[in-house]
Each structure stands twice: as structure tokens, then as C-alpha cells.
Design a protein around this motif. Sequence first.
Motif, PDB file in Angstrom:
ATOM      1  N   THR A 233      -5.096  -3.651  -7.393  1.00 25.37           N
ATOM      2  CA  THR A 233      -4.965  -4.231  -8.722  1.00 25.37           C
ATOM      3  C   THR A 233      -3.572  -4.819  -8.866  1.00 25.37           C
ATOM      4  O   THR A 233      -2.576  -4.117  -8.656  1.00 25.37           O
ATOM      5  N   VAL A 234      -3.528  -6.104  -9.205  1.00 20.72           N
ATOM      6  CA  VAL A 234      -2.256  -6.804  -9.366  1.00 20.72           C
ATOM      7  C   VAL A 234      -2.085  -7.157 -10.839  1.00 20.72           C
ATOM      8  O   VAL A 234      -2.890  -7.908 -11.400  1.00 20.72           O
ATOM      9  N   SER A 235      -1.054  -6.611 -11.445  1.00 17.14           N
ATOM     10  CA  SER A 235      -0.812  -6.859 -12.866  1.00 17.14           C
ATOM     11  C   SER A 235       0.118  -8.051 -13.045  1.00 17.14           C
ATOM     12  O   SER A 235       1.001  -8.301 -12.227  1.00 17.14           O
TER      13      SER A 235
ATOM     14  N   MET B 118       0.081  -7.586   2.633  1.00 16.02           N
ATOM     15  CA  MET B 118      -0.130  -8.529   1.534  1.00 16.02           C
ATOM     16  C   MET B 118       1.186  -8.710   0.779  1.00 16.02           C
ATOM     17  O   MET B 118       1.716  -7.747   0.234  1.00 16.02           O
ATOM     18  N   ASN B 119       1.686  -9.923   0.795  1.00 14.24           N
ATOM     19  CA  ASN B 119       2.936 -10.261   0.103  1.00 14.24           C
ATOM     20  C   ASN B 119       2.659 -11.272  -1.006  1.00 14.24           C
ATOM     21  O   ASN B 119       1.601 -11.911  -1.028  1.00 14.24           O
ATOM     22  N   SER B 120       3.616 -11.393  -1.900  1.00 17.59           N
ATOM     23  CA  SER B 120       3.513 -12.366  -3.007  1.00 17.59           C
ATOM     24  C   SER B 120       2.167 -12.249  -3.712  1.00 17.59           C
ATOM     25  O   SER B 120       1.478 -13.251  -3.950  1.00 17.59           O
ATOM     26  N   LEU B 121       1.804 -11.038  -4.041  1.00 17.47           N
ATOM     27  CA  LEU B 121       0.488 -10.789  -4.638  1.00 17.47           C
ATOM     28  C   LEU B 121       0.363 -11.444  -6.011  1.00 17.47           C
ATOM     29  O   LEU B 121       1.338 -11.537  -6.776  1.00 17.47           O
TER      30      LEU B 121
ATOM     31  N   GLY C 245       4.612  -8.616  -5.893  1.00 22.19           N
ATOM     32  CA  GLY C 245       4.867  -7.455  -5.047  1.00 22.19           C
ATOM     33  C   GLY C 245       4.085  -7.481  -3.756  1.00 22.19           C
ATOM     34  O   GLY C 245       3.391  -8.457  -3.442  1.00 22.19           O
ATOM     35  N   SER C 246       4.199  -6.386  -3.009  1.00 24.52           N
ATOM     36  CA  SER C 246       3.563  -6.278  -1.695  1.00 24.52           C
ATOM     37  C   SER C 246       2.811  -4.961  -1.567  1.00 24.52           C
ATOM     38  O   SER C 246       3.167  -3.960  -2.197  1.00 24.52           O
ATOM     39  N   LEU C 247       1.800  -4.982  -0.741  1.00 26.91           N
ATOM     40  CA  LEU C 247       1.049  -3.790  -0.353  1.00 26.91           C
ATOM     41  C   LEU C 247       0.608  -3.958   1.083  1.00 26.91           C
ATOM     42  O   LEU C 247       0.385  -5.089   1.539  1.00 26.91           O
ATOM     43  N   THR C 248       0.463  -2.830   1.772  1.00 25.93           N
ATOM     44  CA  THR C 248      -0.126  -2.855   3.108  1.00 25.93           C
ATOM     45  C   THR C 248      -1.353  -1.953   3.120  1.00 25.93           C
ATOM     46  O   THR C 248      -1.276  -0.767   2.810  1.00 25.93           O
ATOM     47  N   LEU C 249      -2.480  -2.533   3.464  1.00 24.69           N
ATOM     48  CA  LEU C 249      -3.724  -1.778   3.609  1.00 24.69           C
ATOM     49  C   LEU C 249      -3.884  -1.362   5.060  1.00 24.69           C
ATOM     50  O   LEU C 249      -3.514  -2.110   5.974  1.00 24.69           O
ATOM     51  N   SER C 250      -4.456  -0.176   5.244  1.00 23.54           N
ATOM     52  CA  SER C 250      -4.730   0.330   6.584  1.00 23.54           C
ATOM     53  C   SER C 250      -6.207   0.666   6.688  1.00 23.54           C
ATOM     54  O   SER C 250      -6.853   1.010   5.705  1.00 23.54           O
ATOM     55  N   CYS C 251      -6.721   0.576   7.908  1.00 28.05           N
ATOM     56  CA  CYS C 251      -8.117   0.916   8.172  1.00 28.05           C
ATOM     57  C   CYS C 251      -8.188   1.684   9.476  1.00 28.05           C
ATOM     58  O   CYS C 251      -7.736   1.188  10.519  1.00 28.05           O
ATOM     59  N   ALA C 252      -8.744   2.890   9.400  1.00 24.45           N
ATOM     60  CA  ALA C 252      -8.920   3.720  10.587  1.00 24.45           C
ATOM     61  C   ALA C 252     -10.343   3.567  11.100  1.00 24.45           C
ATOM     62  O   ALA C 252     -11.301   3.731  10.339  1.00 24.45           O
TER      63      ALA C 252
ATOM     64  N   LEU D  53      -1.900  -0.068  -7.517  1.00 23.88           N
ATOM     65  CA  LEU D  53      -1.492  -0.985  -8.580  1.00 23.88           C
ATOM     66  C   LEU D  53      -0.110  -1.540  -8.254  1.00 23.88           C
ATOM     67  O   LEU D  53       0.812  -0.783  -7.934  1.00 23.88           O
ATOM     68  N   VAL D  54       0.021  -2.852  -8.336  1.00 32.10           N
ATOM     69  CA  VAL D  54       1.284  -3.498  -8.015  1.00 32.10           C
ATOM     70  C   VAL D  54       1.487  -4.668  -8.972  1.00 32.10           C
ATOM     71  O   VAL D  54       0.511  -5.265  -9.449  1.00 32.10           O
ATOM     72  N   GLN D  55       2.733  -4.980  -9.254  1.00 34.36           N
ATOM     73  CA  GLN D  55       3.023  -6.126 -10.107  1.00 34.36           C
ATOM     74  C   GLN D  55       2.916  -7.422  -9.323  1.00 34.36           C
ATOM     75  O   GLN D  55       3.094  -7.444  -8.096  1.00 34.36           O
TER      76      GLN D  55
END
Length: 122
Positions: free
Chosen positions: A119-121, A83-86, A16-23, A11-13
Motif C-alpha cells: 500500500t502506497v500512501s 521497488m523504488n519511487s513508489l 519510498g521503497s520496498l523490497t519483496l521476497s519470495c521463497a 505500507l509506504v509513502q
Amino acid sequence: QVQLVESGGGLVQAGGSLTLSCAFSGRPFSYYDMAWFRQAPGKEREFVATVNRSGGTTDYADSVKGRFTISRDNSQNMVYLQMNSLKPEDTAVYYCAAGTYRTLRIGISNYRGQGTQVTVSS
């Protein structure tokens, strides 16, 4: 058997930013082009971004261009989505996928992970 395991959702406002990873495991990682898809509630799954086997070529959906960056680390069998500027409209389950560059671009994959919720609030 190829396995893809995503992580990094949350969950991010908005803004905001998030980084997803995939193995990736099960077969030589360098055989596959990689992508991220997403699916929002009540909507069809859509292409987000793709990167070719060497990591030198990328492509993005218009809705995320300039905000998201896909990358891969072939030494670690990992693919990432910065992911930036969500925005609230980015809220979805995000899936990592493996396949060929041309078909990934239209949402078709050979393999796909279980997904991670973003989830971006507002």
C-alpha cells in the motif's frame, strides 16, 4: 509440489521503497523462470516483472520500468522485487509466480503464491 511464499509487503509513502521476497520450494528452482504479478482492487491481475532461470534476462511492465528491479538467488531459492519511487497506483497485492518466460510475460504461471499487500500512501 511447488510452494511460493511472499514477504516484505507493507505500507509506504509515495516516493519510498520496498523490497519483496519470495521463497521457492518443492522442486528444483533452476527449472523455472520467475515473475511478479500484481492485482489492485477492482482490477485484473497484471504482469510486473520476470527473470529467466539464470537470472541473466529480465523484462518489465512499462509502468514499472526504471523503478522496479527483479532478481533471483539460485543458491537460496529466492526471488526479489526491489521497488523504488513508489506511487499510489502501485498499491496492489503482489504475487510471486513460477513458469516459463514467454507465458509469465502475459500473466500465465504454473504456480503462484498467496500474495503480499503493498500500500502506497499519497
